[in-house]
Scaffold this active site. Structure first.
Site, PDB file in Angstrom:
ATOM      1  N   CYS A 198      -8.696   8.224  -2.975  1.00 67.11           N
ATOM      2  CA  CYS A 198      -8.711   9.587  -2.441  1.00 67.11           C
ATOM      3  C   CYS A 198     -10.128   9.965  -2.030  1.00 67.11           C
ATOM      4  O   CYS A 198     -11.087   9.691  -2.744  1.00 67.11           O
ATOM      5  CB  CYS A 198      -8.197  10.629  -3.409  1.00 67.11           C
ATOM      6  SG  CYS A 198      -6.497  10.386  -3.900  1.00 67.11           S
ATOM      7  N   ARG A 247     -10.996   5.167   1.329  1.00 74.56           N
ATOM      8  CA  ARG A 247     -10.759   5.500  -0.079  1.00 74.56           C
ATOM      9  C   ARG A 247      -9.276   5.729  -0.364  1.00 74.56           C
ATOM     10  O   ARG A 247      -8.856   5.815  -1.520  1.00 74.56           O
ATOM     11  CB  ARG A 247     -11.535   6.757  -0.463  1.00 74.56           C
ATOM     12  CG  ARG A 247     -13.032   6.638  -0.306  1.00 74.56           C
ATOM     13  CD  ARG A 247     -13.710   7.903  -0.760  1.00 74.56           C
ATOM     14  NE  ARG A 247     -13.504   8.120  -2.165  1.00 74.56           N
ATOM     15  CZ  ARG A 247     -14.296   7.666  -3.126  1.00 74.56           C
ATOM     16  NH1 ARG A 247     -15.374   6.995  -2.813  1.00 74.56           N
ATOM     17  NH2 ARG A 247     -14.033   7.894  -4.385  1.00 74.56           N
ATOM     18  N   TRP A 287      -4.614   8.498  -1.712  1.00 70.89           N
ATOM     19  CA  TRP A 287      -3.993   7.257  -2.191  1.00 70.89           C
ATOM     20  C   TRP A 287      -3.047   7.702  -3.297  1.00 70.89           C
ATOM     21  O   TRP A 287      -3.487   8.173  -4.344  1.00 70.89           O
ATOM     22  CB  TRP A 287      -5.059   6.305  -2.735  1.00 70.89           C
ATOM     23  CG  TRP A 287      -4.512   4.978  -3.157  1.00 70.89           C
ATOM     24  CD1 TRP A 287      -4.272   3.903  -2.363  1.00 70.89           C
ATOM     25  CD2 TRP A 287      -4.148   4.571  -4.488  1.00 70.89           C
ATOM     26  NE1 TRP A 287      -3.779   2.857  -3.107  1.00 70.89           N
ATOM     27  CE2 TRP A 287      -3.698   3.236  -4.413  1.00 70.89           C
ATOM     28  CE3 TRP A 287      -4.154   5.200  -5.728  1.00 70.89           C
ATOM     29  CZ2 TRP A 287      -3.251   2.528  -5.530  1.00 70.89           C
ATOM     30  CZ3 TRP A 287      -3.720   4.503  -6.846  1.00 70.89           C
ATOM     31  CH2 TRP A 287      -3.281   3.176  -6.737  1.00 70.89           C
ATOM     32  N   ASN A 341      -9.157  14.461  -6.558  1.00 69.99           N
ATOM     33  CA  ASN A 341      -9.204  13.003  -6.697  1.00 69.99           C
ATOM     34  C   ASN A 341      -9.191  12.704  -8.187  1.00 69.99           C
ATOM     35  O   ASN A 341     -10.036  13.217  -8.922  1.00 69.99           O
ATOM     36  CB  ASN A 341     -10.490  12.472  -6.037  1.00 69.99           C
ATOM     37  CG  ASN A 341     -10.703  10.993  -6.280  1.00 69.99           C
ATOM     38  OD1 ASN A 341      -9.759  10.261  -6.593  1.00 69.99           O
ATOM     39  ND2 ASN A 341     -11.941  10.541  -6.152  1.00 69.99           N
ATOM     40  N   GLY A 342      -8.242  11.886  -8.635  1.00 71.32           N
ATOM     41  CA  GLY A 342      -8.166  11.559 -10.066  1.00 71.32           C
ATOM     42  C   GLY A 342      -6.731  11.689 -10.554  1.00 71.32           C
ATOM     43  O   GLY A 342      -5.790  11.727  -9.751  1.00 71.32           O
ATOM     44  N   GLU A 402     -10.557 -16.243  -5.547  1.00 73.96           N
ATOM     45  CA  GLU A 402     -11.095 -15.219  -4.647  1.00 73.96           C
ATOM     46  C   GLU A 402     -10.529 -15.417  -3.227  1.00 73.96           C
ATOM     47  O   GLU A 402     -10.153 -14.451  -2.566  1.00 73.96           O
ATOM     48  CB  GLU A 402     -12.631 -15.262  -4.655  1.00 73.96           C
ATOM     49  CG  GLU A 402     -13.313 -14.321  -3.681  1.00 73.96           C
ATOM     50  CD  GLU A 402     -12.928 -12.850  -3.828  1.00 73.96           C
ATOM     51  OE1 GLU A 402     -12.309 -12.476  -4.840  1.00 73.96           O
ATOM     52  OE2 GLU A 402     -13.216 -12.080  -2.912  1.00 73.96           O
ATOM     53  N   LYS A 412      -8.279 -12.480  -1.387  1.00 72.40           N
ATOM     54  CA  LYS A 412      -8.626 -11.943  -0.074  1.00 72.40           C
ATOM     55  C   LYS A 412      -7.464 -12.148   0.889  1.00 72.40           C
ATOM     56  O   LYS A 412      -7.108 -11.269   1.646  1.00 72.40           O
ATOM     57  CB  LYS A 412      -9.877 -12.680   0.436  1.00 72.40           C
ATOM     58  CG  LYS A 412     -10.803 -11.886   1.246  1.00 72.40           C
ATOM     59  CD  LYS A 412     -11.845 -11.117   0.470  1.00 72.40           C
ATOM     60  CE  LYS A 412     -11.378 -10.441  -0.776  1.00 72.40           C
ATOM     61  NZ  LYS A 412     -12.425  -9.849  -1.549  1.00 72.40           N
ATOM     62  N   GLU A 469      -4.257  -9.965   0.060  1.00 72.58           N
ATOM     63  CA  GLU A 469      -4.366  -8.511   0.155  1.00 72.58           C
ATOM     64  C   GLU A 469      -4.417  -8.003   1.589  1.00 72.58           C
ATOM     65  O   GLU A 469      -4.065  -6.861   1.840  1.00 72.58           O
ATOM     66  CB  GLU A 469      -5.550  -7.975  -0.666  1.00 72.58           C
ATOM     67  CG  GLU A 469      -6.924  -8.203  -0.084  1.00 72.58           C
ATOM     68  CD  GLU A 469      -8.026  -7.498  -0.876  1.00 72.58           C
ATOM     69  OE1 GLU A 469      -9.053  -8.131  -1.124  1.00 72.58           O
ATOM     70  OE2 GLU A 469      -7.860  -6.332  -1.240  1.00 72.58           O
ATOM     71  N   HIS A 491       1.525 -29.692 -13.204  1.00 70.27           N
ATOM     72  CA  HIS A 491       2.195 -29.229 -14.425  1.00 70.27           C
ATOM     73  C   HIS A 491       3.255 -28.162 -14.136  1.00 70.27           C
ATOM     74  O   HIS A 491       3.679 -27.463 -15.055  1.00 70.27           O
ATOM     75  CB  HIS A 491       1.160 -28.714 -15.431  1.00 70.27           C
ATOM     76  CG  HIS A 491       0.229 -29.790 -15.898  1.00 70.27           C
ATOM     77  ND1 HIS A 491       0.639 -30.831 -16.689  1.00 70.27           N
ATOM     78  CD2 HIS A 491      -1.083 -30.011 -15.634  1.00 70.27           C
ATOM     79  CE1 HIS A 491      -0.377 -31.641 -16.916  1.00 70.27           C
ATOM     80  NE2 HIS A 491      -1.440 -31.169 -16.281  1.00 70.27           N
ATOM     81  N   LYS A 520     -10.219   1.658  -1.530  1.00 68.10           N
ATOM     82  CA  LYS A 520     -11.474   0.975  -1.819  1.00 68.10           C
ATOM     83  C   LYS A 520     -11.931   1.144  -3.260  1.00 68.10           C
ATOM     84  O   LYS A 520     -12.359   0.199  -3.896  1.00 68.10           O
ATOM     85  CB  LYS A 520     -12.544   1.511  -0.859  1.00 68.10           C
ATOM     86  CG  LYS A 520     -13.891   0.814  -0.977  1.00 68.10           C
ATOM     87  CD  LYS A 520     -13.805  -0.600  -0.469  1.00 68.10           C
ATOM     88  CE  LYS A 520     -15.108  -1.359  -0.602  1.00 68.10           C
ATOM     89  NZ  LYS A 520     -14.878  -2.803  -0.503  1.00 68.10           N
TER      90      LYS A 520
HETATM   91  C1  F6R Z   1     -10.602  -7.054  -3.370  1.00 65.27           C
HETATM   92  C2  F6R Z   1     -11.364  -5.939  -3.897  1.00 65.27           C
HETATM   93  C3  F6R Z   1     -11.026  -5.431  -5.246  1.00 65.27           C
HETATM   94  C4  F6R Z   1     -12.281  -4.897  -5.965  1.00 65.27           C
HETATM   95  C5  F6R Z   1     -11.886  -4.267  -7.308  1.00 65.27           C
HETATM   96  C6  F6R Z   1     -13.097  -3.801  -8.082  1.00 65.27           C
HETATM   97  O1  F6R Z   1     -11.045  -7.432  -2.110  1.00 65.27           O
HETATM   98  O2  F6R Z   1     -12.226  -5.416  -3.232  1.00 65.27           O
HETATM   99  O3  F6R Z   1     -10.378  -6.388  -5.999  1.00 65.27           O
HETATM  100  O4  F6R Z   1     -13.166  -5.952  -6.165  1.00 65.27           O
HETATM  101  O5  F6R Z   1     -11.033  -3.180  -7.080  1.00 65.27           O
HETATM  102  O6  F6R Z   1     -13.820  -2.839  -7.374  1.00 65.27           O
HETATM  103  P1  F6R Z   1     -15.310  -2.514  -7.778  1.00 65.27           P
HETATM  104  O7  F6R Z   1     -16.139  -3.710  -7.490  1.00 65.27           O
HETATM  105  O8  F6R Z   1     -15.686  -1.338  -6.936  1.00 65.27           O
HETATM  106  O9  F6R Z   1     -15.296  -2.193  -9.248  1.00 65.27           O
END
Ligand code: F6R
Length: 593
Positions: free
Chosen positions: A2, A27, A74, A98-99, A467, A471, A474, A490, A588
């Site tokens: 948000c 956000r 969000w 927000n929250g 990782e 990526k 998502e 396995h 984000k």
């Molecule tokens: C994936 C991604 C998320 C963040 C996670 C932690 O691409 O960006 O998995 O890494 O939400 O976010 P931060 O680093 O802001 O604590």
């Protein structure tokens, strides 16, 4: 999670609010809305499910107002819909939030008993009604807000306006909120980059603060109305840091910014372990979520090797259930790009309760984590706007590798530290060279119809595989898994057939033979194979795989190796017509647990 934007000044509020929302859309982007306190003493509210551009089309910009609040959401409580969008209103009151309000059901029941009717499924609507329950009986707006914030449990950043009153009141408990002070007025936002176009002078609200903004002054108090002094900070960043600058998307731009950001991170952290002097630890925890967690795992072996201390990497959301061995002899390292991730903040609080020394590694100065950690170190990625983390991950791995070498330095081995520094800087050159000639979009086109992708690696390449998989899934919405290459046989090998793609990663020469075996095994079951390596191994894999990507990785290749994985995810999403910057269901900064 948000975005809030607010404005009180002399200019037309509506276009400023829409621009502020667009800057913070990363956000949260399932719905958006604005509320204006109009010059004719009416309250103008428009809210819409969908992106900010949909809201923009619905707003009547001829409405005259210099005071308003706005929100991009969000969803937590209640699906994305017009009704559940913010601002929420009650009588003359409009609120953006927000929250999460944890006691909202209790408050809702009480308000219902008083005759209030609810129009949404959100927790936020209780805030509007709670404020209204005082305000409508003649209480000043500020006192009605103070009354409400003392009743709310959970986390919140709120901005409130009332019809016919030219002021905005904001309050914060946990979730971030920043107020910018400019000649043209007061600007409120959930993050600093959204304010930089207007001002670099900001007050970052602390948890428990309330700011009453009027035309000619802003007064800060605690939740009980006791006066506090604003601490105006000068922000160094430039507003152009968060522009697209000719790139087609933020994610691609941020991948291309990796060399410069890693370079900045390394050069500004050369005294990284000064704080380790005179400290003794017997256990190091590395804690984070998602990509930040993967960054910790990618650097774990370096830390263990050079510190000779046992390292445990843990997901922040799991850490609090696993604090058995965490005590005053532990060092707990928290990795977070935003510095606002609720799971990470809660894990830090749990580690503090155990007596551990808490170190934050974050990309955002003055973020929440910096106020509660014992010490903070900063990655210098600059604003990361795309939801999928790319340059921040690389900076986290670089900083952690440097941090690991810092243990050697603290033990008197300066040589190793200097070598790691210069190797990391060389790695940024190699990545720049790779980015100039990369043609990953060809691979993305070739494999775009794949139904499932398995990223595999061994040792330090296993977290890299995870990782790559995170990526990929998502932003492409294609099912993918990160696997320890040796584990396939396995169980998971049962999923290998002609519809599967395996991306096999190898950055260490002593793993090559084992990865050759894994590649042969999956290929024998019909899977397609792409090999990604930082070693000169093309000849080993040419005849047993479909494609080989070689990136020059040097001695610490973990950062260079992730770049093609990020590009592969990006181009696949692009070819499928998806918005890589704003993948569905995500936001984000995840400020809820
Ligand atoms: C994936 C991604 C998320 C963040 C996670 C932690 O691409 O960006 O998995 O890494 O939400 O976010 P931060 O680093 O802001 O604590």
């Amino acid at each position: 999670m948000c975005g809030i934007f607010g404005y009180l000044g002399k200019s037309d509020a509506a276009p400023i609010l829409i621009k502020g929302l667009k800057k913070q859309e990363y956000r949260g982007y399932d719905s958006a809305g604005i509320a204006l306190n109009c010059d004719d003493n009416s309250l103008y509210v428009v809210k819409k499910a969908g992106r900010v551009s949909q809201l923009e089309r619905a707003v009547d910009f001829s409405v005259k107002s210099c005071c308003g609040i706005a929100h991009t959401r969000w969803a937590t409580h209640g699906k994305p819909s017009d009704e559940n969008s913010h601002p929420h209103t009650s009588g003359d009151i409009a609120v953006v939030h927000n929250g999460i309000i944890e006691n909202y059901q209790y408050l809702k029941d009480k308000l219902k008993n008083k005759g209030y009717k609810f129009n949404s499924d959100t927790d936020t609507e209780v805030i509007a009604k709670l404020i209204d329950s005082k305000y409508s009986s003649g209480t000043e707006l500020i006192d009605a807000v103070l009354y409400a914030v003392n009743k709310l449990e959970g986390s919140f950043a709120i901005a409130v306006i009332a019809r016919g009153v030219n002021e905005i009141i904001c309050a914060r408990k946990n979730s971030p909120l920043i107020v910018g002070f400019a000649k043209s007025g007061y600007y409120i936002a959930s993050d600093i980059p959204a304010l930089l176009e207007y001002t670099k002078k900001v007050h970052i609200l602390k948890s428990g603060e309330v700011l009453q903004i009027k035309e000619d002054r802003a007064e800060l108090t605690d939740f009980y109305g006791n006066k506090l002094k604003t601490e105006i900070k000068n922000i160094e960043a430039e507003s152009s840091d968060s522009e697209l600058s000719g790139f087609e998307s933020y994610m691609l731009k941020e991948i291309y910014e990796i060399p410069a950001s890693v370079n900045r991170t390394v050069t500004s952290n050369k005294d990284i372990t000064d704080f380790l002097k005179n400290k003794k630890f017997n256990h190091i925890y590395i804690i984070g979520c998602g990509t930040a967690y993967n960054a910790g795992r990618a650097a774990e072996s370096y830390i263990e090797n050079w510190s000779k201390i046992k390292v445990t990497s843990t997901l922040a959301s799991e850490f609090r259930y696993d604090t058995r061995l965490c005590d005053k002899n532990s060092l707990a390292v928290f990795i977070t790009q935003s510095g606002e991730t609720a799971d990470t903040l809660e894990a830090l609080k749990a580690a503090k309760e155990c007596g551990a020394y808490c170190l934050a590694i974050t990309n955002v100065e003055n973020s929440s984590i910096t106020h509660i950690a014992d010490k903070s170190l900063f990655t210098k990625a600059g604003p990361e706007i795309a939801v999928a983390s790319t340059k921040a991950y690389c900076c986290q791995v670089a900083l952690l590798t440097l941090f690991a070498a810092g243990f050697a330095k603290a033990g008197g081995n300066n040589e190793l530290f200097d070598e790691v520094c210069s190797e990391l800087l060389l790695e940024t050159n190699r990545i720049s060279e790779y980015l100039e000639k990369q043609n990953v979009s060809i691979l993305a086109e070739k494999y775009k119809d794949t139904k499932s992708v398995f990223f595999i690696g061994r040792g330090r390449d296993y977290p890299l595989a995870e990782e790559g998989s995170l990526k990929f899934k998502e932003i492409t919405y294609i099912s993918s898994e990160g696997y320890a290459a040796g584990e396939l046989k396995h169980g998971t090998i049962a999923l290998m057939d002609k519809n599967a793609l395996v991306v096999a990663i190898v950055t260490k020469s002593d793993m090559v033979d084992k990865i050759v075996n894994a590649v042969c095994e999956v290929r024998a079951r019909g899977a397609k194979v792409v090999v990604l390596s930082t070693l000169e191994v093309e000849a080993r894999f040419k005849d047993i795989s479909d494609d080989v990507i070689i990136v020059n990785g040097g001695k610490f290749p973990t950062i260079a190796a992730v770049v093609p994985l990020q590009l592969f995810a990006y181009y696949t999403a692009k070819i499928k017509g998806l918005d890589a910057d704003k993948p569905r269901n995500l936001a984000k900064s995840v400020t809820v647990e």
